[in-house]
Design a protein around this motif. Sequence first.
Motif, short mmCIF file in Angstrom:
data_model
loop_
_atom_site.label_atom_id
_atom_site.label_comp_id
_atom_site.label_asym_id
_atom_site.label_seq_id
_atom_site.Cartn_x
_atom_site.Cartn_y
_atom_site.Cartn_z
N ASN A 1 0.80 -1.22 0.00
CA ASN A 1 0.00 0.00 0.00
C ASN A 1 0.83 1.28 0.00
OD1 ASN A 1 -2.38 -1.46 0.03
ND2 ASN A 1 -2.52 -1.50 2.25
N GLY A 2 2.17 1.13 -0.03
CA GLY A 2 3.02 2.31 -0.04
C GLY A 2 3.11 3.02 1.29
N HIS A 3 2.78 2.31 2.38
CA HIS A 3 2.90 2.87 3.73
C HIS A 3 3.93 2.07 4.52
CE1 HIS A 3 -0.66 5.23 2.92
NE2 HIS A 3 -1.40 4.15 2.74
N ALA A 4 4.66 2.76 5.38
CA ALA A 4 5.57 2.05 6.28
C ALA A 4 4.77 1.21 7.26
CB ALA A 4 6.46 3.04 7.03
N MET A 5 5.34 0.09 7.66
CA MET A 5 4.68 -0.81 8.61
C MET A 5 5.67 -1.24 9.69
SD MET A 5 2.18 -3.18 6.24
CE MET A 5 3.51 -4.02 5.36
N LEU A 6 5.13 -1.59 10.84
CA LEU A 6 5.93 -2.00 11.99
C LEU A 6 5.31 -3.25 12.61
CD1 LEU A 6 8.31 -1.07 13.96
CD2 LEU A 6 6.49 -0.04 15.34
N LEU A 7 6.16 -4.19 12.98
CA LEU A 7 5.71 -5.38 13.69
C LEU A 7 6.44 -5.46 15.03
CD1 LEU A 7 4.10 -8.06 13.73
CD2 LEU A 7 6.13 -9.17 12.75
N ALA A 8 5.67 -5.44 16.11
CA ALA A 8 6.21 -5.57 17.46
C ALA A 8 5.84 -6.94 18.01
CB ALA A 8 5.64 -4.47 18.37
N ASN A 9 6.83 -7.65 18.57
CA ASN A 9 6.55 -9.03 18.98
C ASN A 9 7.56 -9.52 20.03
OD1 ASN A 9 6.72 -12.27 17.33
ND2 ASN A 9 5.52 -11.66 19.08
N PRO A 10 7.48 -8.99 21.27
CA PRO A 10 8.36 -9.50 22.32
C PRO A 10 7.97 -10.91 22.76
CG PRO A 10 6.82 -7.91 23.22
CD PRO A 10 6.62 -7.89 21.73
N HIS A 11 8.97 -11.68 23.17
CA HIS A 11 8.76 -13.03 23.71
C HIS A 11 9.29 -13.06 25.13
CE1 HIS A 11 9.89 -14.08 19.28
NE2 HIS A 11 8.62 -13.73 19.37
N LEU A 12 8.41 -12.96 26.09
CA LEU A 12 8.81 -12.96 27.49
C LEU A 12 8.03 -14.04 28.24
CD1 LEU A 12 8.98 -9.15 28.36
CD2 LEU A 12 10.84 -10.65 27.60
N PRO A 13 8.50 -14.40 29.43
CA PRO A 13 7.71 -15.32 30.27
C PRO A 13 6.31 -14.76 30.52
CG PRO A 13 9.93 -15.14 31.12
CD PRO A 13 9.83 -14.11 30.03
N TYR B 1 3.13 -10.18 23.60
CA TYR B 1 2.40 -9.04 23.05
C TYR B 1 2.76 -8.92 21.57
CZ TYR B 1 1.01 -4.21 22.04
OH TYR B 1 0.46 -3.09 21.47
N VAL B 2 1.75 -8.75 20.73
CA VAL B 2 1.96 -8.58 19.30
C VAL B 2 1.21 -7.34 18.85
CG1 VAL B 2 1.68 -9.57 16.99
CG2 VAL B 2 2.13 -11.08 18.94
N ALA B 3 1.88 -6.50 18.05
CA ALA B 3 1.20 -5.35 17.45
C ALA B 3 1.68 -5.21 16.01
CB ALA B 3 1.48 -4.07 18.23
N ALA B 4 0.74 -5.13 15.09
CA ALA B 4 1.03 -4.89 13.68
C ALA B 4 0.45 -3.54 13.32
CB ALA B 4 0.44 -6.00 12.82
N ILE B 5 1.29 -2.62 12.82
CA ILE B 5 0.86 -1.24 12.58
C ILE B 5 1.20 -0.83 11.16
CG2 ILE B 5 1.05 1.16 13.34
CD1 ILE B 5 2.52 -1.20 15.72
N GLU B 6 0.25 -0.20 10.49
CA GLU B 6 0.48 0.41 9.18
C GLU B 6 0.23 1.91 9.31
OE1 GLU B 6 -0.89 -1.19 5.11
OE2 GLU B 6 -2.40 0.33 5.62
N PHE B 7 1.22 2.70 8.89
CA PHE B 7 1.11 4.15 9.07
C PHE B 7 0.41 4.79 7.87
CE2 PHE B 7 4.35 2.92 12.07
CZ PHE B 7 3.90 3.58 13.20
N SER B 8 -0.85 4.39 7.74
CA SER B 8 -1.74 4.95 6.73
C SER B 8 -2.49 6.13 7.34
CB SER B 8 -2.70 3.86 6.25
OG SER B 8 -3.35 3.25 7.36
N GLN B 9 -3.46 6.64 6.62
CA GLN B 9 -4.28 7.73 7.15
C GLN B 9 -5.74 7.30 7.16
OE1 GLN B 9 -3.17 10.81 8.30
NE2 GLN B 9 -5.31 11.04 8.97
#
Length: 711
Positions: free
Chosen positions: A213-225, A650-658
């Motif tokens: 889509n031409g937007h930057a994206m971020l994936l956050a995915n820590p693995h903790l107890p 915790y998982v977060a998927a983000i697209e910096f669209s408008q």
Amino acid sequence: MFISEIKLLGFIGLKSNGNKHYILRVLPFLLALIFVLVVGNQSLSSSPKTTEILWDTYGVPHIYGKDNQSAFQAFGWAQMQSHGNLLLHLYGQARGRAAEYWGEKYLESDHWVQTMGVPERSHSWYLAQSPKFRRYLDAFASGINAYAEKHKDLIADEVEIVLPVKGEDVLAHQMRVLNFTFIANPEEVAGVSKQQSKPGSNGWAIAPSHSENGHAMLLANPHLPWSDLFLWYEAHITAPGINAYGATLVGIPVLAIAFNDNLGWTHTVNTYDGWDNYELKLADRGYRFDGQVRAFKTKTLSLKVKQKDGTLHSQKLVVKSSIHGPVISRKDGKAVALRVVGLDQPGVLQQWWDMARSQNLTQFQAVLQRLQLPMFTVMYADREGHIMHLFNGQVPIRQQGNFEYWQGLIPGDTSKTLWSKTHPYQDLPRVIDPKSGWLQNTNDPPWTTTFPQVLNPDNYPPYMAPRGPMEFRSQRTVEMLAEDDKISFDEMVSYKHSTRMELADRLLDDLIPAARKYGSELARRSADVLSAWDRQTNADSRGAVLFAAWVDAIDFDSVFSKPWSEDSPLTTPDGLANPQSAVTTLSTVAAKVEKTYGNLDVAWGDVFRLQSGDVDLPANGGDGGLGIFRVLNFVPLSDGRFKSVSGDSYVAAIEFSQPVKAMALTSYGNATQPGLASAGDQLKLFARKQLRQVWFSHQDVLSHLAERKVF
């Protein structure tokens, strides 16, 4: 506003000519409209007169503060409502008084916290905060206390002794978590050499050139107890100058992983060394340093220990310190002093707060340059299309040695090994907007953050980070990112849930024919199972249990015929060094699997389970060491099955669209307090490989409102 809505209701009633059935039909809709308009009018104002928490149906607090101080207070209230018993337990431990509160089983924890000087230093850290941020910490503490006073019946009797909480308790907890758990873990410090098996994480940043889509994206995915001080708490904080959504560890008063309308970041545990054990040469009741004998600094503390009958017993703790740091006891009888970074840099909470308030890369980097955050990779993306990977940390400036050298016991009799300063921001490995269009980190060294490689380890001190090998999970993530030229948001979410086992792809082409050539009837049947296996660890994958058991039984360091190479980082290691030995091990393992589970091709989810409270579901995912991106770690149960205890938390998927688009999941749910919603709903989503929509706009929050608290 409210009066006008009442008039509207009256008007509708009059127009209906007294038709009560008509009024009853429209009344629920009108009341809902009134509620939305009234609440919206109170909350959307640029200068709201009240502070409120809107709890959504997944137990996520959306905090709307009339000012920043009020937002901190509401966040303290929210954390108590969701995790009050846990939070007070953690704060009691950070004070070094847990044995006094709850008995001898916490005495070792108190020894560690007191020897490291956490309670005393937290007071000096508190005084070192800016007056404004000190008020914020006090407000967070007051929110904790206010909730406990209002809801005494909802707080466990045993933890009430920790109350009231003060601002410096917040800092003591932060110090214990970051400096004396993540950086210097007491179990690692107790060993002669350091272990690299730390909590893990995945992080992606995808540029517009690599997204569909031409937007930057971020994936956050820590693995903790999935317990204790490692639990994530998901929240949304809006106040003057901030509108950020993300997660933090329970008891931390600011978001540690977050996004706003313009940018976002995540953290991964990096290959970073911020502590050292120094062996001291004792002489004349002191220790030798640069040819002279120095005296230890000594202080005697009195620890109280609660007895079974409720009485308190006092116990002395003598803490000795050298120029390096506090002396720790060792099993081998040597005197060893511990040195840890960051103990003179108390500004990480304000740095995280200001990271969430930043609006572009320039502002964000200006905040990062403070280097108050003692460790963790920073993976970043923004609306303008920038992506960044920073190997963040307070890295000691050392005069000698490579990374491996500093993993051992360091000579403590010379100033040549004693570091006192850390590298500035410009010295740290950093990549911004690579030509590849993507960045990744899965706890590997920074050199392989993207391909073609941008960072050359030869340009950095040899102690900055190790030079390999590249783990199979890291190779798997690069494969997914590099092979897809244009990644959509939905594809990123799908890749996040990939359970494909890179190690199986690397070895089965040798193991299967070897089993058929050298093996017994059982080995040949095992080859058939492995050949039919989809090489994934989905709940219905058959063959994964057998292969994982075989991997657990082999000598991993010597199994490969071709070792890992910097020249071929994505295709090595490879091949079986001793195929016949590998087949012998396979036969032994197969016999155990068949005996335990009744057949060789038992489904992965029949053996590996997701359990929380009354929820018991088939798991998908597994150990990252197997090359699985969807990380889960398990402990054995009494019936031969295994229960998940850490991994994707915790998982977060983000697209910096408008507007910004985001989905998230807190695997175990967003609360631990008795009587609140359990992990069930989110764990069920986890089992189905699904994320839930993040409700970021005020209207979306109101549409999924479960509870409202006004201050």
